[in-house]
Scaffold this active site. Structure first.
Site, PDB file in Angstrom:
ATOM      1  N   LYS A  34       0.848  -1.206   0.000  1.00  0.00           N
ATOM      2  CA  LYS A  34       0.000   0.000   0.000  1.00  0.00           C
ATOM      3  C   LYS A  34       0.880   1.252   0.000  1.00  0.00           C
ATOM      4  CE  LYS A  34      -0.404  -0.451   4.997  1.00  0.00           C
ATOM      5  NZ  LYS A  34      -0.835   0.404   6.063  1.00  0.00           N
ATOM      6  N   TYR A 268      18.309  29.143   8.911  1.00  0.00           N
ATOM      7  CA  TYR A 268      17.133  29.890   9.394  1.00  0.00           C
ATOM      8  C   TYR A 268      17.086  29.895  10.916  1.00  0.00           C
ATOM      9  CZ  TYR A 268      15.143  30.073   4.721  1.00  0.00           C
ATOM     10  OH  TYR A 268      14.932  30.336   3.390  1.00  0.00           O
TER      11      TYR A 268
HETATM   12  C1  LIG Z   1      -3.959  -4.684   8.276  1.00  0.00           C
HETATM   13  C2  LIG Z   1      -2.491  -4.558   8.089  1.00  0.00           C
HETATM   14  N1  LIG Z   1      -1.767  -5.672   7.973  1.00  0.00           N
HETATM   15  C3  LIG Z   1      -0.421  -5.621   7.794  1.00  0.00           C
HETATM   16  C4  LIG Z   1       0.244  -4.413   7.735  1.00  0.00           C
HETATM   17  C5  LIG Z   1       1.741  -4.390   7.564  1.00  0.00           C
HETATM   18  O1  LIG Z   1       2.334  -3.875   8.732  1.00  0.00           O
HETATM   19  P1  LIG Z   1       3.909  -3.728   8.863  1.00  0.00           P
HETATM   20  O2  LIG Z   1       4.315  -2.725   7.863  1.00  0.00           O
HETATM   21  O3  LIG Z   1       4.115  -3.222  10.253  1.00  0.00           O
HETATM   22  O4  LIG Z   1       4.480  -5.072   8.610  1.00  0.00           O
HETATM   23  C6  LIG Z   1      -0.481  -3.233   7.857  1.00  0.00           C
HETATM   24  C7  LIG Z   1       0.210  -1.942   7.826  1.00  0.00           C
HETATM   25  O5  LIG Z   1      -0.153  -0.951   8.351  1.00  0.00           O
HETATM   26  C8  LIG Z   1      -1.892  -3.310   8.043  1.00  0.00           C
HETATM   27  O6  LIG Z   1      -2.633  -2.210   8.150  1.00  0.00           O
END
Ligand SMILES: Cc1ncc(COP(=O)(O)O)c(C=O)c1O
Length: 375
Positions: A34, A268
């Site tokens: 994602k 800055y």
């Molecule tokens: C439902 C879910 N599963 C798995 C993951 C993967 O998590 P991680 O990046 O901590 O392995 C996420 C990430 O936010 C998630 O929302």
């Protein structure tokens, strides 16, 4: 040549996936890609992770983009979908949404019944998400109970194919909530499957931290995200401690070198002043590229293999560093030198710690001004 570069090491990505599999060879893996694969570029990452059994994204649009780009693998949508229109696309494209509210489930039933009324008896794979203690997404135990009885009266085509939940504190190995959530997950699954005779449901609970530290929670499907990108989910540790390799190396160049006197103040706000005569380097990177503005003085940057500390405020296009550690190693910095902000030789976890944030955020906030190179 682009000055600021994110170099993505696809071999490292494959290595990290192999580390996931090594931890639990009996499990299937949905690689979490994602948010543009945690900022790494979703298409090349998906291709490099082709040994995964599925991909997981947060949103419908992310799944649609992957399919439009000819990615054929199973895609799980962690946030699910909310409308008949989107369910129809999911059915058509073989997306597997995760349903976490009664409204979503009702909308799915309505959609399947509507299709049935037109003579189209479609079955469909989707996941149910239960809330075991994170209290963000997922059905409560009461909601699940009510639903179990509704499922009893429906045909198999309405049943979920997977059952999942998510840990709130898996990155804290000794947190008691981990065992509480894991137990609740099993209890909820058992009561659901007893009513529905659905002991063939796939179970999934483990993100990266749980993959690395909670073998009891591995179940059927793992959901690794951050560890694929070479980052440790645990505070005070780095990817190397988990046998992972960094995937993104963010680099730029030294664009100016200045000799300053004791008392000269930099950048800055003139907030950092030289305690003695110093050689200061200016590097072309700033919050306009995604480097964190809140990085504190002392945040390391790598030049010629030496860690040099950040001094003065991070601005939009530049940072300043104290070059004296290089001189101590009898090296001479030159304009044009490569500067590594994180990645090869400099764990991103050091930088996120200094910026009071997490590596996830740094990776996701690289801006479009940065050019990406895949190797
Ligand atoms: C439902 C879910 N599963 C798995 C993951 C993967 O998590 P991680 O990046 O901590 O392995 C996420 C990430 O936010 C998630 O929302």
């Amino acid at each position: 040549m682009a000055v600021v570069k994110a170099t993505i090491n696809l071999q490292a990505l494959k290595h990290n996936l192999s580390q996931v599999k090594k931890r639990a060879p009996q499990c299937k893996v949905m690689s979490v890609i994602k948010a543009n694969a945690y900022g790494h570029g979703v298409l090349p990452v998906a291709k490099a992770l082709s040994e995964s059994d599925a991909y997981a994204v947060a949103r419908f649009d992310e799944a649609l983009f992957l399919r439009q780009q000819e990615v054929q693998k199973k895609i799980v949508i962690l946030g699910g979908v909310y409308s008949r229109e989107d369910f129809l696309v999911c059915i058509d494209q073989h997306f597997e949404p995760v349903l976490h509210t009664l409204e979503q489930i009702q909308c799915l039933f309505d959609t399947l019944q509507w299709l049935g009324s037109k003579g189209e008896q479609k079955s469909f794979d989707y996941w149910l998400k239960v809330d075991t203690g994170m209290h963000r997404l997922g059905l409560s135990a009461d909601e699940l109970n009510g639903l179990s009885h509704q499922y009893q009266t429906l045909t198999a085509r309405f049943s979920p194919s997977g059952f999942m939940s998510h840990f709130a504190c898996a990155d804290e190995i000794d947190n008691k909530l981990n065992q509480v959530q894991n137990l609740k997950f099993l209890q909820q699954y058992e009561s659901f499957s007893k009513v529905n005779n659905s002991d063939k449901l796939s179970l999934s609970m483990a993100n990266s931290a749980a993959i690395l530290s909670l073998p009891d929670a591995h179940y059927d499907w793992l959901r690794p995200g951050i560890m694929l990108y070479g980052v440790s989910p645990f505070a005070g540790r780095t990817g190397k401690d988990e046998n992972l390799l960094p995937v993104m190396t963010l680099s730029s160049q030294l664009i100016a070198i200045k000799q300053l006197k004791q008392g000269d103040c930099i950048g800055y706000g003139a907030s950092w002043c030289c305690p003695k005569a110093m050689t200061i380097g200016v590097i072309a990177i700033g919050y306009g590229d995604g480097y964190p503005r809140h990085a504190k003085a002392g945040t390391p940057v790598l030049i010629q293999g030496a860690e040099v500390p950040l001094v003065g405020r991070v601005s939009m296009d530049m940072i300043t560093v104290d070059l004296s550690p290089l001189q101590a190693q009898e090296k001479t910095a030159q304009v044009g030198d490569n500067a590594i902000l994180w990645g090869d030789g400099l764990p991103i976890e050091y930088v996120s710690h200094q910026a009071d944030t997490i590596a996830y955020e740094l990776l996701c906030q690289i801006t479009p001004r940065v050019s990406f190179e895949y190797k």
